[in-house]
Structure formats: structure tokens, C-alpha cells
Scaffold this active site. Structure first.
Site, PDB file in Angstrom:
ATOM      1  N   ASP A 279       0.847  -1.200   0.000  1.00  0.00           N
ATOM      2  CA  ASP A 279       0.000   0.000   0.000  1.00  0.00           C
ATOM      3  C   ASP A 279       0.883   1.250   0.000  1.00  0.00           C
ATOM      4  OD1 ASP A 279      -2.426   1.255   0.102  1.00  0.00           O
ATOM      5  OD2 ASP A 279      -2.847   0.785   2.205  1.00  0.00           O
TER       6      ASP A 279
ATOM      7  N   GLU B 285     -14.390   1.066  -0.756  1.00  0.00           N
ATOM      8  CA  GLU B 285     -14.495   1.125   0.713  1.00  0.00           C
ATOM      9  C   GLU B 285     -15.681   1.992   1.132  1.00  0.00           C
ATOM     10  OE1 GLU B 285     -10.857   1.907   2.862  1.00  0.00           O
ATOM     11  OE2 GLU B 285     -11.914   2.047   4.777  1.00  0.00           O
TER      12      GLU B 285
HETATM   13  O1  KIV Z   1      -4.649  -0.117   4.688  1.00  0.00           O
HETATM   14  C1  KIV Z   1      -5.587  -0.916   4.612  1.00  0.00           C
HETATM   15  O2  KIV Z   1      -5.765  -1.819   5.437  1.00  0.00           O
HETATM   16  C2  KIV Z   1      -6.530  -0.748   3.507  1.00  0.00           C
HETATM   17  C3  KIV Z   1      -7.766  -1.581   3.523  1.00  0.00           C
HETATM   18  C4  KIV Z   1      -8.755  -0.910   4.397  1.00  0.00           C
HETATM   19  C5  KIV Z   1      -8.296  -1.843   2.167  1.00  0.00           C
HETATM   20  O3  KIV Z   1      -6.324   0.064   2.651  1.00  0.00           O
END
Ligand code: KIV
Length: 278
Positions: free
Chosen positions: A84, A187
Site C-alpha cells: 500500500d 471502501e
Molecule cells: O490499509 C488498509 O488496510 C486498507 C484496507 C482498508 C483496504 O487500505
């Protein structure tokens, strides 16, 4: 499946069976989730909240994310691992030394050995998504509540509840697909809206608080295990209360040490040396 999942595998699951995605930030959890056969492991920037005790995901950067991503990929044999992109990886104004989205995306792939990155929606995210995909790095989009820029959305509120904002979400999803994303996280979006988005796209949608009609479902692992209780959104289902189990184990350890029950013979080493010889 007995081999590592690929982007093509994830794409091919649309319309065949539901896709699963859970978060992991370390080796032990990643091993368990991988072994259980979950399709995608997201090294989410929710690390900031659920592990590091911070209030906002904007408070962590590339260094923390890379440590977590490396631990996860060391453990994973089958799941697709998505890193991410934290706020600092692409949201700082151009010209600042840490603003280099493609360089930061590449670090997730080359240094941490992730298979793809996830990028939350923001004003010029289509341009950034295209730049990253041009580098042959697969991108997962993320619309609806985007925690990194939640203030602009009026806080952590369900998105797309009126016609105009629902149309905006449909438009964003389409733009992300056109830019080349291989999947999109939805989301906190009403069921009806995520159903329309899912039917309009040929790439899979992964819902978190977006109802049953998405192509897959994601949750934060610490939430389903009862390990994070500071706040719990309505969409979270807690499958077990591990905090209670951990609390019991910790109390048992403390009691056994204080009452000198631990360590017993089974957990100690002995030798032939006699005390008097030393
Ligand atoms: O950082 C995270 O856990 C996320 C999820 C909520 C999809 O982006």
C-alpha cells in the site's frame, strides 16, 4: 492452488468465485494467511492504526511500509502481495525530495518483492497510476472512503449515498480501469452503487464495507481477530476475540512465575555438575 497467484489469476476470478483479501504486516500473520489460501495479502497502511497506535495513516511513510512488506513477502508462498503506497509516497507536493510515486512504487517491487501496489484515489491519481503502470508495475485502485484524504470527504462517512456522488464513484472506477488498474478496492459504499460499479467493470472489485455484490471482500486482519478495539466500523465482522486469549496467556505466565511454577523441569536444562564443585 499450489503455486503463487498472478495478476492474471486474480483477473480470471471475476464472475467465477469470490476473491479474498486480508491485511498482514509481519511474518507470522502472513504465513498463516498465505497457508489458509487467501488470494491477496495487502500490506496496508492501516499498519499505522492497528499496529503502531497512530491516529492517521498519513503518519507513516515508506520506511515503515517497506519493513512490513519485506517481512510479509519473506513468508508468502502463494498469495498475491500488494504493498500500500503511504501518503508520503505520492501526496507531497512535487519538487519535495520524497515525492516520487514511480520510484516509491518500484521500491515495493524491487526491494520488498511485492507483486503490485495499491494507490488511494486523490486529485491527480489517474496521471500517477498511468506513470506507475508504464513502469510495468501492477496497480490496485481504491475509491470510496480513502483514509489518507478523508478530511476532504468530510470524515469517515459512507460515500456515494446520493445520485451525484454515486455517479462520481462510478466515473472514478471507470477511469481507474481505463488507466490500467487490475482491481479496485471499494471502501464504504452502498450495496447498490458497488453492484453497478462491479457490473460496469471487467476488472474485479474488492469490497470493504461495500456489500455482497463486489467480486471479492477485504478486511483488516486485526479487526477480524479482535486485536484492535479502538474503533470498529459497522462493516467489520469479528470472528474471534484473540485479545481475550492473549490476556489469559499473559496472566497465566505472570501467575506461574510469581508462584514459581514456571519454569518447571520440562522447560529447564540440567547437567551433571554439582553445586559444590563450582
Ligand atoms: O490499509 C488498509 O488496510 C486498507 C484496507 C482498508 C483496504 O487500505
Amino acid at each position: 492452488m499450489d503455486r503463487k497467484l498472478t495478476i492474471e489469476d486474480i483477473l480470471s476470478l471475476k464472475g467465477k468465485r469470490k476473491i479474498t483479501m486480508l491485511t498482514a504486516y509481519d511474518y507470522p500473520f502472513a504465513s498463516i494467511i498465505d497457508e489458509a489460501g487467501v488470494d491477496i495479502i495487502l500490506v496496508g497502511d492501516s499498519l499505522a492504526n492497528v499496529v503502531l497506535g497512530l491516529n492517521s495513516t498519513t503518519e507513516i511513510g515508506m520506511s515503515e511500509m517497506l519493513v512490513a512488506a519485506k517481512a510479509v513477502t519473506r513468508a508468502v508462498k502463494k498469495s498475491l502481495v500488494v504493498g500500500d503506497m503511504p501518503y508520503e509516497a505520492y501526496q507531497l507536493g512535487k519538487g519535495t525530495s520524497r515525492y516520487a510515486p514511480t520510484v516509491n512504487a518500484r521500491r515495493f517491487i524491487d526491494e520488498a518483492k511485492c507483486d503490485a501496489i495499491k494507490l488511494e484515489w486523490f486529485d491527480n491519481c489517474i496521471e500517477v497510476t498511468r506513470e506507475i503502470i508504464k513502469e510495468n508495475i501492477p496497480v490496485m485502485g481504491h475509491i470510496g472512503i480513502t483514509p489518507q484524504t478523508a478530511d476532504k470527504l468530510g470524515g469517515f462517512k459512507v460515500q456515494g449515498k446520493d445520485i451525484e456522488s454515486a455517479k462520481t464513484l462510478i466515473d472514478e472506477a471507470k477511469k481507474l480501469e481505463d488507466a490500467g488498474c487490475f482491481s479496485i478496492v471499494l471502501e464504504c459504499i452502498p450495496d447498490t452503487v458497488s453492484k453497478i460499479i462491479t457490473s460496469k467493470l471487467s476488472i474485479p472489485t474488492i469490497g470493504i464495507g461495500a456489500g455482497l455484490n463486489c467480486d471479492g471482500q477485504a478486511l483488516v486482519t486485526y479487526d477480524i481477530l479482535g486485536l484492535f478495539k479502538r474503533f470498529q466500523p459497522k462493516f467489520v465482522k469479528q470472528y474471534v476475540d484473540l485479545s481475550k486469549e492473549i490476556e489469559k496467556a499473559v496472566n497465566d505466565f505472570k501467575l506461574e512465575v510469581e508462584s514459581q511454577k514456571f519454569p518447571d523441569k520440562a522447560h529447564s536444562f540440567n547437567s551433571n555438575i554439582k553445586e559444590k564443585d563450582l
